[in-house]
Scaffold this motif. Structure first.
Motif, PDB file in Angstrom:
ATOM      1  N   GLY A  73      46.501   5.355  49.593  1.00  0.00           N
ATOM      2  CA  GLY A  73      46.955   6.340  48.991  1.00  0.00           C
ATOM      3  C   GLY A  73      46.620   6.577  47.769  1.00  0.00           C
ATOM      4  N   GLU A  74      46.509   5.386  46.819  1.00  0.00           N
ATOM      5  CA  GLU A  74      46.290   5.477  45.397  1.00  0.00           C
ATOM      6  C   GLU A  74      44.621   5.685  45.346  1.00  0.00           C
ATOM      7  N   TYR A  75      43.869   5.305  46.238  1.00  0.00           N
ATOM      8  CA  TYR A  75      42.320   5.267  46.264  1.00  0.00           C
ATOM      9  C   TYR A  75      42.069   6.710  46.626  1.00  0.00           C
ATOM     10  N   LEU A  76      42.806   7.479  47.534  1.00  0.00           N
ATOM     11  CA  LEU A  76      42.695   8.648  47.988  1.00  0.00           C
ATOM     12  C   LEU A  76      42.993   9.636  46.874  1.00  0.00           C
ATOM     13  N   ASN A  77      43.990   9.304  45.865  1.00  0.00           N
ATOM     14  CA  ASN A  77      44.390  10.084  44.818  1.00  0.00           C
ATOM     15  C   ASN A  77      43.242  10.100  43.879  1.00  0.00           C
ATOM     16  N   GLU A  78      42.372   9.038  43.888  1.00  0.00           N
ATOM     17  CA  GLU A  78      41.394   8.728  42.710  1.00  0.00           C
ATOM     18  C   GLU A  78      40.199   9.660  43.177  1.00  0.00           C
ATOM     19  N   ILE A  79      40.201   9.748  44.389  1.00  0.00           N
ATOM     20  CA  ILE A  79      38.500  10.455  44.808  1.00  0.00           C
ATOM     21  C   ILE A  79      38.893  11.895  45.227  1.00  0.00           C
ATOM     22  N   LEU A  86      49.550  12.500  44.487  1.00  0.00           N
ATOM     23  CA  LEU A  86      50.596  12.004  43.279  1.00  0.00           C
ATOM     24  C   LEU A  86      50.972  13.101  42.429  1.00  0.00           C
ATOM     25  N   PRO A  87      52.288  13.265  41.961  1.00  0.00           N
ATOM     26  CA  PRO A  87      52.421  14.478  41.260  1.00  0.00           C
ATOM     27  C   PRO A  87      51.767  14.136  39.774  1.00  0.00           C
ATOM     28  N   ALA A  88      51.477  15.491  39.299  1.00  0.00           N
ATOM     29  CA  ALA A  88      50.791  15.479  37.916  1.00  0.00           C
ATOM     30  C   ALA A  88      51.625  15.158  36.698  1.00  0.00           C
ATOM     31  N   ASP A  89      52.964  15.353  36.886  1.00  0.00           N
ATOM     32  CA  ASP A  89      53.994  14.758  35.810  1.00  0.00           C
ATOM     33  C   ASP A  89      54.083  13.553  36.023  1.00  0.00           C
ATOM     34  N   ARG A  90      54.075  12.801  34.663  1.00  0.00           N
ATOM     35  CA  ARG A  90      54.044  11.221  34.647  1.00  0.00           C
ATOM     36  C   ARG A  90      55.231  10.792  35.054  1.00  0.00           C
ATOM     37  N   ALA A  91      56.462  11.523  34.738  1.00  0.00           N
ATOM     38  CA  ALA A  91      57.809  10.745  35.228  1.00  0.00           C
ATOM     39  C   ALA A  91      57.920  11.074  36.735  1.00  0.00           C
ATOM     40  N   ALA A  92      57.348  12.252  37.417  1.00  0.00           N
ATOM     41  CA  ALA A  92      57.364  12.528  38.665  1.00  0.00           C
ATOM     42  C   ALA A  92      56.347  11.487  39.446  1.00  0.00           C
ATOM     43  N   ARG A  93      55.392  11.350  38.854  1.00  0.00           N
ATOM     44  CA  ARG A  93      54.536  10.474  39.395  1.00  0.00           C
ATOM     45  C   ARG A  93      55.044   9.029  39.606  1.00  0.00           C
ATOM     46  N   ALA A  94      55.552   8.650  38.415  1.00  0.00           N
ATOM     47  CA  ALA A  94      56.459   7.251  38.557  1.00  0.00           C
ATOM     48  C   ALA A  94      57.542   7.184  39.514  1.00  0.00           C
ATOM     49  N   HIS A  95      58.173   8.238  39.641  1.00  0.00           N
ATOM     50  CA  HIS A  95      59.336   8.253  40.493  1.00  0.00           C
ATOM     51  C   HIS A  95      58.709   8.130  42.093  1.00  0.00           C
ATOM     52  N   CYS A  96      57.722   8.828  42.375  1.00  0.00           N
ATOM     53  CA  CYS A  96      56.944   8.917  43.586  1.00  0.00           C
ATOM     54  C   CYS A  96      56.241   7.693  44.000  1.00  0.00           C
ATOM     55  N   ARG A  97      55.665   7.050  43.098  1.00  0.00           N
ATOM     56  CA  ARG A  97      55.523   5.625  43.445  1.00  0.00           C
ATOM     57  C   ARG A  97      56.572   4.812  43.465  1.00  0.00           C
ATOM     58  N   CYS A 100      57.690   5.061  47.189  1.00  0.00           N
ATOM     59  CA  CYS A 100      56.690   4.889  48.202  1.00  0.00           C
ATOM     60  C   CYS A 100      56.387   3.433  48.372  1.00  0.00           C
ATOM     61  N   GLY A 101      56.829   2.755  47.189  1.00  0.00           N
ATOM     62  CA  GLY A 101      57.189   1.185  47.053  1.00  0.00           C
ATOM     63  C   GLY A 101      58.225   0.828  47.719  1.00  0.00           C
ATOM     64  N   GLU A 102      59.220   1.461  47.718  1.00  0.00           N
ATOM     65  CA  GLU A 102      60.486   1.178  48.253  1.00  0.00           C
ATOM     66  C   GLU A 102      60.255   1.119  49.792  1.00  0.00           C
ATOM     67  N   MET A 103      59.973   2.331  50.257  1.00  0.00           N
ATOM     68  CA  MET A 103      59.575   2.449  51.714  1.00  0.00           C
ATOM     69  C   MET A 103      58.638   1.258  52.074  1.00  0.00           C
ATOM     70  N   HIS A 104      57.615   1.021  51.531  1.00  0.00           N
ATOM     71  CA  HIS A 104      56.514   0.025  51.819  1.00  0.00           C
ATOM     72  C   HIS A 104      57.231  -1.444  52.071  1.00  0.00           C
ATOM     73  N   SER A 105      58.215  -1.636  51.353  1.00  0.00           N
ATOM     74  CA  SER A 105      58.587  -3.094  51.304  1.00  0.00           C
ATOM     75  C   SER A 105      60.134  -3.204  51.835  1.00  0.00           C
ATOM     76  N   GLY A 106      60.975  -2.051  51.950  1.00  0.00           N
ATOM     77  CA  GLY A 106      62.126  -2.064  52.393  1.00  0.00           C
ATOM     78  C   GLY A 106      62.566  -1.700  53.754  1.00  0.00           C
ATOM     79  N   ALA A 164      54.303  11.291  53.116  1.00  0.00           N
ATOM     80  CA  ALA A 164      53.153  10.607  54.185  1.00  0.00           C
ATOM     81  C   ALA A 164      53.982   9.205  54.522  1.00  0.00           C
ATOM     82  N   MET A 165      54.542   8.702  53.439  1.00  0.00           N
ATOM     83  CA  MET A 165      55.148   7.522  53.653  1.00  0.00           C
ATOM     84  C   MET A 165      56.299   7.597  54.320  1.00  0.00           C
ATOM     85  N   PHE A 166      57.349   8.540  54.314  1.00  0.00           N
ATOM     86  CA  PHE A 166      58.417   8.727  54.968  1.00  0.00           C
ATOM     87  C   PHE A 166      58.171   9.612  56.335  1.00  0.00           C
TER      88      PHE A 166
END
Length: 218
Positions: A73-79, A86-97, A100-106, A164-166
């Motif tokens: 996901g991070e790679y696709l966001n780069e290219i 990922l959201p353009a707003d920094r706060a929303a982007r942090a929330h999104c990450r 996503c991390g909670e879904m990935h590991s929990g 996509a994660m959910f």
């Protein structure tokens, strides 16, 4: 000819494969699918939640090899930054990450007791209490995001990495008839209406192979 290959597993059972595949679709990246048979021992172990294989999803793009769904996901966001994975707003982007991390590991209780199985339907399925706790947390995440960013997707007007994660969770809730509130039901309907999700579900329903160990439990 595309130089991009996405390796995935069963579309009926492959939750992690769905996440990576849907991210690539949302990024509008052209790719060729390489499907590993459910009969492959490593894939069977992964789908039975007996191992954490890194074989799927895996992305090959212009000579670069990326595995692990969050890394993809991070790679696709780069290219494909304009795709908005990922959201353009920094706060929303942090929330999104964070979610996503909670879904990935929990959510291990929910994932183990409600394995993804798109072709199946188990009405009146009895939930393990720890799975219900996971489900309640997912409802809280969805509700907070939808209220904060206005929906219909978790971070606003278009689907992103978090959706996509959910997405496999959405299919689980449908398969097992999980009771969730109206806001979350509407969100599930929104995800299932995505053309990419409809494409995935159609392919899952057409799969000829079943994994007996999964179906025999219910």
């Amino acid at each position: 000819m595309t130089t991009t290959v996405l390796t995935i597993s069963s579309k009926n059972y492959g939750a992690w494969a769905l996440r990576g595949w849907l991210m690539a679709r949302l990024a509008r990246l052209e790719f060729t699918e390489k499907v590993i048979s459910p009969d492959d021992p490593a894939m069977k172990a992964e789908m039975l939640l007996l191992s954490a294989s890194m074989r799927v999803p895996a992305l090959e793009h212009n000579g670069i090899h990326v595995w692990d769904t969050l890394a993809i996901g991070e790679y696709l966001n780069e290219i494909r930054p304009k795709a908005g994975l990922l959201p353009a707003d920094r706060a929303a982007r942090a929330h999104c990450r964070a979610i996503c991390g909670e879904m990935h590991s929990g959510f291990s209780a929910m994932r183990s007791s409600l394995p993804m199985n798109i072709k199946a339907h188990f009405p009146n399925f009895k939930l393990w209490s720890r799975a219900r706790t996971d489900i309640d947390r997912i409802e809280a995440i969805w509700t907070e995001c939808l209220q904060t960013y206005g929906g219909p997707y978790l971070f606003g007007a278009r689907p992103c990495m978090a959706d996509a994660m959910f997405a496999p969770v959405v299919t689980r809730f449908i398969t097992y008839g999980v009771e969730i509130d109206e806001v979350c039901v509407a969100y599930c309907d929104t995800i299932m209406a995505l053309p990419a999700m409809q494409e995935w579900v159609a392919a899952a329903e057409a799969e000829p192979d079943d994994i007996d160990e999964l179906d025999a439990e219910f």
